[in-house]
Design an enzyme around this catalytic site. Sequence first.
Site, PDB file in Angstrom:
ATOM      1  N   HIS A  57      -6.577  -2.058  15.038  1.00  0.00           N
ATOM      2  CA  HIS A  57      -6.677  -1.324  14.075  1.00  0.00           C
ATOM      3  C   HIS A  57      -6.726  -2.272  12.629  1.00  0.00           C
ATOM      4  O   HIS A  57      -7.626  -2.378  11.837  1.00  0.00           O
ATOM      5  CB  HIS A  57      -5.821  -0.139  14.071  1.00  0.00           C
ATOM      6  CG  HIS A  57      -6.104   0.541  12.629  1.00  0.00           C
ATOM      7  ND1 HIS A  57      -6.747   1.871  12.529  1.00  0.00           N
ATOM      8  CD2 HIS A  57      -5.453   0.497  11.626  1.00  0.00           C
ATOM      9  CE1 HIS A  57      -6.448   2.404  11.434  1.00  0.00           C
ATOM     10  NE2 HIS A  57      -5.823   1.632  10.786  1.00  0.00           N
ATOM     11  N   GLU A  58      -5.512  -2.751  12.677  1.00  0.00           N
ATOM     12  CA  GLU A  58      -5.344  -3.769  11.347  1.00  0.00           C
ATOM     13  C   GLU A  58      -6.081  -4.969  11.457  1.00  0.00           C
ATOM     14  O   GLU A  58      -6.676  -5.102  10.166  1.00  0.00           O
ATOM     15  CB  GLU A  58      -3.740  -4.263  11.513  1.00  0.00           C
ATOM     16  CG  GLU A  58      -2.521  -3.041  11.583  1.00  0.00           C
ATOM     17  CD  GLU A  58      -2.612  -2.017  10.737  1.00  0.00           C
ATOM     18  OE1 GLU A  58      -3.329  -2.240   9.483  1.00  0.00           O
ATOM     19  OE2 GLU A  58      -2.394  -1.032  11.152  1.00  0.00           O
TER      20      GLU A  58
ATOM     21  N   ALA B   8       2.002  -0.329  10.623  1.00  0.00           N
ATOM     22  CA  ALA B   8       1.623  -1.820  10.477  1.00  0.00           C
ATOM     23  C   ALA B   8       0.710  -1.562   9.053  1.00  0.00           C
ATOM     24  O   ALA B   8      -0.015  -0.583   8.579  1.00  0.00           O
ATOM     25  CB  ALA B   8       0.828  -2.391  11.600  1.00  0.00           C
ATOM     26  N   MET B   9       0.569  -2.892   8.647  1.00  0.00           N
ATOM     27  CA  MET B   9      -0.219  -3.219   7.445  1.00  0.00           C
ATOM     28  C   MET B   9      -1.268  -4.398   7.384  1.00  0.00           C
ATOM     29  O   MET B   9      -0.654  -5.530   7.810  1.00  0.00           O
ATOM     30  CB  MET B   9       0.841  -3.297   6.200  1.00  0.00           C
ATOM     31  CG  MET B   9       0.131  -3.479   4.876  1.00  0.00           C
ATOM     32  SD  MET B   9      -0.860  -2.103   4.421  1.00  0.00           S
ATOM     33  CE  MET B   9      -2.080  -2.783   3.219  1.00  0.00           C
ATOM     34  N   GLU B  10      -2.312  -4.004   6.853  1.00  0.00           N
ATOM     35  CA  GLU B  10      -3.575  -4.966   7.072  1.00  0.00           C
ATOM     36  C   GLU B  10      -3.602  -5.949   6.002  1.00  0.00           C
ATOM     37  O   GLU B  10      -4.716  -6.444   5.889  1.00  0.00           O
ATOM     38  CB  GLU B  10      -4.905  -4.316   7.161  1.00  0.00           C
ATOM     39  CG  GLU B  10      -5.399  -3.609   5.749  1.00  0.00           C
ATOM     40  CD  GLU B  10      -4.990  -2.164   5.668  1.00  0.00           C
ATOM     41  OE1 GLU B  10      -3.962  -1.632   6.346  1.00  0.00           O
ATOM     42  OE2 GLU B  10      -5.712  -1.595   4.943  1.00  0.00           O
TER      43      GLU B  10
ATOM     44  N   GLU C 237       1.140  -1.148  -0.214  1.00  0.00           N
ATOM     45  CA  GLU C 237       0.007   0.190  -0.169  1.00  0.00           C
ATOM     46  C   GLU C 237       0.923   1.359  -0.139  1.00  0.00           C
ATOM     47  O   GLU C 237       1.855   1.209   0.745  1.00  0.00           O
ATOM     48  CB  GLU C 237      -0.810   0.041   1.057  1.00  0.00           C
ATOM     49  CG  GLU C 237      -2.111   1.076   1.053  1.00  0.00           C
ATOM     50  CD  GLU C 237      -2.905   1.284   2.330  1.00  0.00           C
ATOM     51  OE1 GLU C 237      -2.851   0.378   3.126  1.00  0.00           O
ATOM     52  OE2 GLU C 237      -3.661   2.285   2.118  1.00  0.00           O
TER      53      GLU C 237
ATOM     54  N   HIS D 121      -9.569  -3.827  10.142  1.00  0.00           N
ATOM     55  CA  HIS D 121      -9.527  -3.672   8.541  1.00  0.00           C
ATOM     56  C   HIS D 121     -10.065  -4.973   7.711  1.00  0.00           C
ATOM     57  O   HIS D 121     -10.296  -4.781   6.467  1.00  0.00           O
ATOM     58  CB  HIS D 121      -8.172  -3.308   8.071  1.00  0.00           C
ATOM     59  CG  HIS D 121      -7.620  -1.878   7.897  1.00  0.00           C
ATOM     60  ND1 HIS D 121      -8.533  -1.005   7.570  1.00  0.00           N
ATOM     61  CD2 HIS D 121      -6.788  -1.158   8.486  1.00  0.00           C
ATOM     62  CE1 HIS D 121      -7.883   0.263   7.437  1.00  0.00           C
ATOM     63  NE2 HIS D 121      -6.556   0.181   8.174  1.00  0.00           N
TER      64      HIS D 121
ATOM     65  N   GLU E 145      -9.651   4.403   6.335  1.00  0.00           N
ATOM     66  CA  GLU E 145      -8.829   4.663   7.353  1.00  0.00           C
ATOM     67  C   GLU E 145      -9.684   5.563   8.458  1.00  0.00           C
ATOM     68  O   GLU E 145      -9.496   5.327   9.743  1.00  0.00           O
ATOM     69  CB  GLU E 145      -7.921   5.498   6.967  1.00  0.00           C
ATOM     70  CG  GLU E 145      -6.925   4.612   6.028  1.00  0.00           C
ATOM     71  CD  GLU E 145      -6.156   3.468   6.957  1.00  0.00           C
ATOM     72  OE1 GLU E 145      -6.320   3.140   7.978  1.00  0.00           O
ATOM     73  OE2 GLU E 145      -5.864   2.632   6.237  1.00  0.00           O
TER      74      GLU E 145
HETATM   75 ZN   LIG Z   1      -5.425   1.666   8.549  1.00  0.00          ZN
END
Ligand SMILES: [Zn+2]
Length: 876
Positions: A302-303, A267-269, A127, A306, A325
């Site tokens: 949060h992640e 971080a990334m989902e 992303e 998602h 977001e």
């Molecule tokens: Zn996010």
Amino acid sequence: MQDAQPKTIYLKDYQVPDYLVDSTDLHFELEPKATLVKSQLKIRRNPKAGQGLPPLLLDGVDLELLSIAIDGSILPEVSYQETLQGLSILVDKPEFILEIHNRINPEDNTSLEGLYLSNGMYCTQCEAEGFRKITFYPDRPDVMSKFTTTIVAPKDHPVLLSNGNQIDFGDCEDGRHFATWEDPFAKPSYLFALVAGNLENVEDTFATSSGREVKLQIFTEAKNIGKCEHAMRSLKKAMSWDEEVYGREYDLDIFMIVAVDHFNMGAMENKGLNIFNSACVLASPETATDSAFQRIESIVGHEYFHNWSGNRVTCRDWFQLSLKEGFTVFRDAEFSADMNSRAVKRIEDVSLLRTNQFAEDAGPMSHPIRPDSYIEISNFYTLTVYEKGAEVVRMLHTLLGKEKFRKGSDLYFERHDGSAATCEDFILSMEDANQVNLTQFRHWYSQAGTPILEVTDSFDQATGRYSLKVSQSCPTRANQDQSLPLHIPIKIGLLDVDGNDSILNNGGDIEEVLEVTQPEQLFEFSGFRKKPLPSLLRDFSAPVKVRYPYTGKQLIFLMRNDSDTFNRWDASQRLAFMALTQLQQDYRSGEALQLQPELIEAYRDVLIDSTLDPALVAEILRLPSEQSVAEMNDLIDAEAIVVARDFALKTLATALAPELLQRYTALDHQKPYSPNAKDIAERSLKNTCLSYLAATEKDDALNIVQKQFETAGNMTDSAAALSALINYGSAPKVDSAIQEFYQRWKDDTQVVELWLGLQSSSARNGILANIKNLIKHPSFEIKNPNKVRAVLGGFANRNFKQFHKEDGSGFFFIAEQVVMLDKINPQIAARLVVPITRWQKYSDDLSGKMREALQGILDSGGLSKDVFEVVSKSIN
Ligand SMILES: [Zn+2]
């Protein structure tokens, strides 16, 4: 690097993709400098895209193309063209299999986008537009495809991971091994992930509400395996919470988190395989502070959230980023509020918003939560899109109420599951589920700037009628359209002379949400014998600035009596701003500085009030940061702000020293560490008292700090003591504490990052020379974003006093670093430059130096799109 002239992309130019990709089969043969990527894409013409067969355009950056075949036949060179953006392929049938082989170089990829190496481990970050650095692909979120991924690697990389479920694993004939993963859910390329390395994992399970068992794994280097427990606990809490509050269940058989040291974001989902910055997942009581524990819980949540708000329903294009977001930040904030102190969580979020998002909204990069143009989308991962975006969702929640909001979110998930949606789709679901009209509310998505509400009131003794007049306005910048009135929920209460909430209406409510929709509006209340005192914008019900002519006395009254905890804190902030504004004026006109005795007494009352949540006491005691004072001023006089705040801090510290010491001592019990809300609250107050005591610079106070530094049983206490020493201790003691701390923790990456950050944000004179040494220190690594954020970001964003030195040395130093960093990691460079771009708000001497530093960056030439966009927009 930069094309001839970076191109601006507009929301209004959006078009559906010409071709769709039904399935994506990827095959990786991992080599540090020459990884082979083979992709097989099942492509068909998009029926919604019109007639004919236009060329197939694929995005690709820094790729070495080896071959292209369609339906098994190698394409001759006349049938395709390599362009600046990627590939253009001539197409003669509406459906075909496209096979591409290309090579990439993960080892030299320092941008940390696409596939790269971090401490010998392969990992990805796609992303927003990183997938195009892996292979040629329609790299846009509205192309959703089912992915199957095979990873081939030497056996010194025993762990091979990708999205979905593992369907095969085994040895290759040449001594390497492989794993194949299949993701049953269609997803855009930005959610693709791959990890290969020598990792260990902790494992747990979660039973979903429908009774399925999900395997949970957290992967990290062996040395960090003991630091995963808190993240695992947080993950399980988040999974339960999403089932309870939103009715959302997890959908794959396995959920994995991998900790990576080199990472641009938090971080990334990625679907089923979240990749985390190590700092946002690893924690132990010895090595992590309370705020790190809370940050981890919130980011893991949060992640995870998602998976529905982002993955199952994704964004149609990057202008819709706030769709996933804003909604997900709202979800994680509510999760954190439910797990911890709701009031304190709200105070922290609002402080961040007011200090930094309001500044962004008033600065050169100001944009609506749904921007309408960009040069580089990475520059729009902003506080506006995330935090203000979350406030906009929160306002919907406030206007509709909990149940109707849930009906709306259910409909949204139901309608758009498995597809790419827009902010408009989200609003429409809220409207359709509840038969409400949100036409005017939509302006929040298209208008930038922080609205200002001017509130005045009047009281008619004869009729007992009290009225509030609210006018709204929004400052616009030169090139923006006139702003339209917004639909703003303002939650209020009215306090009687005893400090109790009055009954506001026939329903007997003591709180009401006023819906402001007009440029000017009158709200009336009756049945009062005396004029009440308004408590406005309770719980910060809208991301706006409220102006009401409170007197100091009234604010002290609210600080003591308001039943809304948030507004109690807010009254203390208004009071502090009022005092700091006066001190700045006095300083400029050469008058002697003094703090009102009533103010000191108000602080004393709060400090000794043992009925209040200690975390709230700490928040009230903490003076607004210089940065947030700066944001409140129309013209920033950095020196006056520093002098005023230092004076207020030292005066309070000296006047309240006995009470500070008393509370410190009472809270300094040596309990075993636990990151629960109650203990965190007590440590927060204890360490706030400690830092005030240190500010007296008295020997006995500094001895207490030294003792806490030497005996602390957890990182929260240890770091608080080190910070107090660094700012107020004598030079030899500071040096030895810094050395001692480093010697003890030099093998722990997260603690070293903390150590670097504490030094770079020290307000001591001469710190710039120290920072120049720090970037040569063996623990510093310019290719590691966490280290850059700690040292350079710490200086530019959290060291107001030293960064704003009148000779401009701080600005020129950061400008120099930006130019160098831009060659390594443009995303991080573009973020680092932001503090210099707000030159227009500064008084002449500083603004001239800031502009000069910016011009220097622009003149250096060869800038990335990222830095070019931020600098050129601010200088023109
Ligand atoms: Zn996010």
